[in-house]
Design a protein around this motif. Sequence first.
Motif, short mmCIF file in Angstrom:
data_model
loop_
_atom_site.label_atom_id
_atom_site.label_comp_id
_atom_site.label_asym_id
_atom_site.label_seq_id
_atom_site.Cartn_x
_atom_site.Cartn_y
_atom_site.Cartn_z
N SER A 116 -31.77 -47.01 -42.46
CA SER A 116 -31.19 -47.75 -43.58
C SER A 116 -31.75 -49.16 -43.69
O SER A 116 -32.15 -49.76 -42.69
CB SER A 116 -29.67 -47.86 -43.40
OG SER A 116 -29.09 -48.47 -44.52
N PHE A 130 -32.76 -58.59 -45.92
CA PHE A 130 -33.89 -59.24 -45.25
C PHE A 130 -35.16 -59.11 -46.08
O PHE A 130 -35.24 -58.30 -47.01
CB PHE A 130 -34.11 -58.61 -43.87
CG PHE A 130 -33.11 -59.07 -42.84
CD1 PHE A 130 -32.14 -60.02 -43.14
CD2 PHE A 130 -33.15 -58.56 -41.55
CE1 PHE A 130 -31.22 -60.45 -42.20
CE2 PHE A 130 -32.24 -58.98 -40.59
CZ PHE A 130 -31.27 -59.92 -40.91
N ASP A 131 -36.16 -59.87 -45.68
CA ASP A 131 -37.38 -59.92 -46.48
C ASP A 131 -38.62 -59.79 -45.59
O ASP A 131 -39.54 -60.61 -45.68
CB ASP A 131 -37.40 -61.24 -47.26
CG ASP A 131 -38.26 -61.12 -48.52
OD1 ASP A 131 -38.33 -60.01 -49.08
OD2 ASP A 131 -38.86 -62.14 -48.92
N CYS A 132 -38.63 -58.77 -44.77
CA CYS A 132 -39.77 -58.58 -43.85
C CYS A 132 -41.01 -58.23 -44.68
O CYS A 132 -41.00 -57.26 -45.43
CB CYS A 132 -39.47 -57.46 -42.87
SG CYS A 132 -37.86 -57.64 -42.08
N CYS A 167 -31.69 -54.28 -49.12
CA CYS A 167 -31.75 -54.98 -47.83
C CYS A 167 -31.61 -56.48 -48.03
O CYS A 167 -32.15 -57.03 -49.00
CB CYS A 167 -33.06 -54.66 -47.11
SG CYS A 167 -33.01 -55.21 -45.39
N TYR A 210 -43.84 -56.87 -44.30
CA TYR A 210 -44.54 -55.58 -44.17
C TYR A 210 -43.75 -54.40 -44.72
O TYR A 210 -44.22 -53.27 -44.70
CB TYR A 210 -44.85 -55.32 -42.68
CG TYR A 210 -43.64 -55.54 -41.81
CD1 TYR A 210 -42.68 -54.58 -41.64
CD2 TYR A 210 -43.45 -56.78 -41.17
CE1 TYR A 210 -41.55 -54.79 -40.87
CE2 TYR A 210 -42.33 -57.02 -40.40
CZ TYR A 210 -41.38 -56.02 -40.25
OH TYR A 210 -40.26 -56.25 -39.50
N CYS A 211 -42.52 -54.65 -45.20
CA CYS A 211 -41.62 -53.53 -45.50
C CYS A 211 -41.45 -53.33 -47.01
O CYS A 211 -41.18 -54.28 -47.74
CB CYS A 211 -40.27 -53.78 -44.84
SG CYS A 211 -39.07 -52.50 -45.20
N LYS A 267 -35.64 -62.24 -38.61
CA LYS A 267 -35.29 -61.40 -37.45
C LYS A 267 -35.58 -62.11 -36.14
O LYS A 267 -36.51 -62.90 -36.04
CB LYS A 267 -36.13 -60.12 -37.49
CG LYS A 267 -35.59 -59.11 -38.48
CD LYS A 267 -36.43 -57.86 -38.38
CE LYS A 267 -35.83 -56.72 -39.17
NZ LYS A 267 -36.75 -55.60 -39.28
S1 SF4 Z 1 -37.81 -53.86 -41.97
FE1 SF4 Z 1 -35.62 -53.35 -42.05
S2 SF4 Z 1 -34.63 -55.34 -42.16
FE2 SF4 Z 1 -36.75 -55.71 -42.70
S3 SF4 Z 1 -36.80 -55.56 -44.94
FE3 SF4 Z 1 -37.26 -53.53 -44.14
S4 SF4 Z 1 -35.34 -52.46 -44.08
FE4 SF4 Z 1 -34.87 -54.63 -44.27
#
Ligand code: SF4
Length: 420
Positions: free
Chosen positions: A112, A69-71, A67, A73-74, A184
Motif C-alpha cells: 500500500s 510521501f514523495d519518494c 500516499c 523513485y516511486c 523517510k
Molecule cells: S515508496 Fe512507499 S512511501 Fe514512498 S511514495 Fe511510494 S508508496 Fe509512498
Amino acid sequence: MSFQRAQEKLKILADAAKYDVSCSSSGSNRSNTTKGLGDATGMGICHSYTEDGRCVSLLKILLTNYCIFDCAYCVTRKSNDIKRAAFKVQEVVDLTINFYRRNYIEGLFLSSGIFKNADYTMERLVAVAKKLRLEENFNGYIHLKSIPGASDELMREAGLYADRLSVNIEIPTESGLKKLAPDKKREDFIKPMVKVKNEIIQYKAEKKIIKSTPKYAPAGQSTQMIIGASGENDFQIMQTSNHFYKNYNLKRVYYSGYVPISYDDRLPKIGSDVPMLRENRLYQTDWLMRFYGFDVSELLNEQHQHLDLDVDPKLGWALRNLHEFPVDINTADKRMLARIPGLGMKSVHKIINARRFRRLNWEHLKKIGVSLNRAQYFIICDSNQFEKRDLTSEKIKGLILQNSTSKYRKSLSNQLSLFG
Ligand code: SF4
C-alpha cells in the motif's frame, strides 16, 4: 461495488503494485470466459514461493496508491499526476475470495501507499489478513507489506495472520535515501524488521514448549532494494544485503532495476535503460553468498567495487584468483568444488557421490551430467586430455565469451569483439 468500478480499481492498484518485486513476479494468461468478476489477464497475478518451496500464484495489489510521501523513485509518490484509487478492506477480502474460488490464485500479496500515517495504513492491511483468516477461513498464502514506522503491536498482529512480511529498504544507503526520499528515515524500516525477527524467534521457541502456539510469519521476512536510482556501487549494495541477512534473519533480498518514471535531476533520465543485467549479476552474487560459501568481500571490495557485467560473479572471482586453480576434481573438498565456475551445487554433490566409487575422468564427468563449458579451464581430473592450464585470465574469458549463449549476449557483443 459495481463490476466496472471494481475492474477500474483493480487495474490501477494492480498496475501500481508491479514495481514491487519482493514476491517473485510474472504475468498470468488466465482470461475470463464467464463474464464474471476477475479477469486475471494482466490484473496483478504474480508467483511466489511458500515456506515449503511451493510455487503459488498470488493476487498482487496495493490497498491504495494514495500516499502522503514523495519518494522520487516511486510511481505512487504524492507529486505524481496519476489516477488514484483505494480499496476498502472488505473489497480486498471479497476480491481475494472471488479469485481464489475461481482458481485464479492461491494467495494474496498486499502492499500500500501510506494514507494518513503508517499505523492507519498498517491497521487496514492487517484487517484484510485477519478477516480472510478468521471470517473467511482462508488458508491460502498471504504476503503483507509492512509499512515503515508501523507500531510494534500492529507488526505483532500482522505476523499472526500473514505467511510472509516484508518491509522495503528501497535505497541501499542512508545518503541515497536522504537524497531521494527525505520524508523517510532508516530507523522506520529497521524497527518493524527487528520486531518481526524477534517475534519469529520467540514464537518458534514457545512452540517447542507449547504445541498449540500459533505460527508467526512462517515464511519469514524479505526486503527489496532499487538498483541504479541513487548511484550506489555494487559493493555498497551487497554490503547492505549482507548486513540485513546477518542481522535481521531475512529470507530474501530482492533487487529491482530502477525503471525511469520521472523527470527529476536526481534520477536517471526517462528512456535510460533498466539495469537488467546488473540486477541479474546482483542476484547471482546474493546466491553465492547464501549457498556457495562466499564472503561478500571476496566478490566485491574497495579495490573491486563493481561486478563484471560480462561474466557471472563466480567466474569473475575465479579469473581474479587463478592461483587457486586448477582444482583436482578427485580430491578437492566441497567448499572448493563449489567455487569452480559453471558447477552448481547439484553437480558438486554428483561429483562427491561418484568419486566414492572411482577416480573421475572427463568422460565420467560428462556422463553424470556435469557441464564443462566453463569448468574445463579450472579443473584437472584423471585424464591427460583437455589440459587447459597455463592460459591467462584474459584468454580464458575470451574463450568462454565466444561460446556464451547468454540471453544478454547482445549487450556483450561489443566486449566479444575485443577477443576476436
Ligand atoms: S515508496 Fe512507499 S512511501 Fe514512498 S511514495 Fe511510494 S508508496 Fe509512498
